[in-house]
Design an enzyme around this catalytic site. Structure first.
Site, short mmCIF file in Angstrom:
data_model
loop_
_atom_site.label_atom_id
_atom_site.label_comp_id
_atom_site.label_asym_id
_atom_site.label_seq_id
_atom_site.Cartn_x
_atom_site.Cartn_y
_atom_site.Cartn_z
N LYS A 28 0.85 -1.19 0.00
CA LYS A 28 0.00 0.00 0.00
C LYS A 28 0.88 1.23 0.00
O LYS A 28 2.08 1.15 0.27
CB LYS A 28 -0.93 0.01 1.21
CG LYS A 28 -0.23 0.21 2.54
CD LYS A 28 -1.19 0.51 3.67
CE LYS A 28 -2.21 -0.55 3.90
NZ LYS A 28 -2.97 -0.37 5.15
N LYS A 90 -7.26 -6.42 -1.10
CA LYS A 90 -7.98 -5.77 -0.01
C LYS A 90 -8.83 -4.62 -0.54
O LYS A 90 -8.34 -3.78 -1.28
CB LYS A 90 -7.00 -5.27 1.05
CG LYS A 90 -6.31 -6.39 1.81
CD LYS A 90 -5.16 -5.86 2.66
CE LYS A 90 -5.61 -4.85 3.66
NZ LYS A 90 -4.46 -4.35 4.48
#
Length: 239
Positions: A28, A90
């Site tokens: 991320k 995710k």
């Protein structure tokens, strides 16, 4: 033993986290929010590097922040991230409980990709929506927070609610993860809750969560997590 998920932003951090003992590597961009997504080319590069050197290490990646009703946009982002051959994709489930969140969960469950819904819990958890996720074929479900400056997950959700969340997800036969500005002082509470994995970023950095990951901090936190697991049980704070 609760497994440690380390969020990383580039190849150097990924290798450092893997070498320091992270159980999961999560890709991320922390400068772009709780679930800030990396460029697809960068995800592909990190995955290729980790597969070569740590072939058994599970890898997840976020798709970035999207409104719950942006279904076509989310579909495209999920497919693009999954094509990088990560183990889990995710997707944030933001906003209050409502039809948009339920519709999104059903749509994600129809994806051929291994999607992990991440409930953004800054204003608590809506268990009507959590129950929907638990009935759908997701491999795991997480709770996280968006505004890391406002405190940790434990400041946003009571211990009783988190225990209910862990119980609901595990009772559905899924992995359950907790994240959200977690620090060493939260380890005893995490152990009391017993999620399958706990996600960290800021606690692993030498400074703010947007700074560089420090593998020494990761090793130290992993050791502390092991010690907390072996220590006598503590009573979970209900507030």
């Amino acid at each position: 033993m609760i497994r440690l998920l380390a969020s990383v932003r580039d190849c150097d951090e990924a290798l450092a986290a893997a070498a320091a003992g992270a159980d999961f590597i999560d890709l991320k961009e922390p400068r772009d929010g709780a679930l800030g997504g990396l460029a697809i080319a960068q995800i592909r590069e990190i995955v290729a590097l980790l597969r070569d050197r740590y072939p058994l290490l599970p890898i997840s990646a976020t798709i970035g922040d999207h409104a719950a009703d942006a279904l076509a946009e989310i579909d495209a982002a999920v497919a693009a991230v999954a094509a990088c051959e990560v183990d889990y994709v995710k997707v944030g489930i933001a906003g209050g409980g409502g039809q948009a969140q339920r519709t999104l969960l059903v749509r994600l469950a129809e994806s051929p990709c291994p999607v992990v819904p991440v409930f953004i819990a800054d204003h608590g958890l809506d268990f009507g929506v959590v129950d929907v996720a638990c009935r759908l074929p997701f491999p795991a479900v997480m709770a996280d927070t968006e505004d890391k400056r406002a405190g940790s997950l434990f400041d946003c959700v009571t211990g009783a609610e988190l225990a209910r969340f862990v119980g609901c997800v595990r009772g559905a036969g899924k992995l359950v993860g907790l994240s959200g500005a977690l620090r060493a002082q939260h380890l005893s509470w995490l152990v009391a809750l017993g999620p399958d994995f706990a996600g960290f970023r800021g606690a692993l950095c030498d400074g703010a969560r947007t700074s560089v990951l420090d593998p020494h901090k990761l090793r130290s936190l992993r050791g502390a997590l092991y010690e907390a697991t072996c220590a006598p049980a503590v009573e979970l704070c209900a507030g």
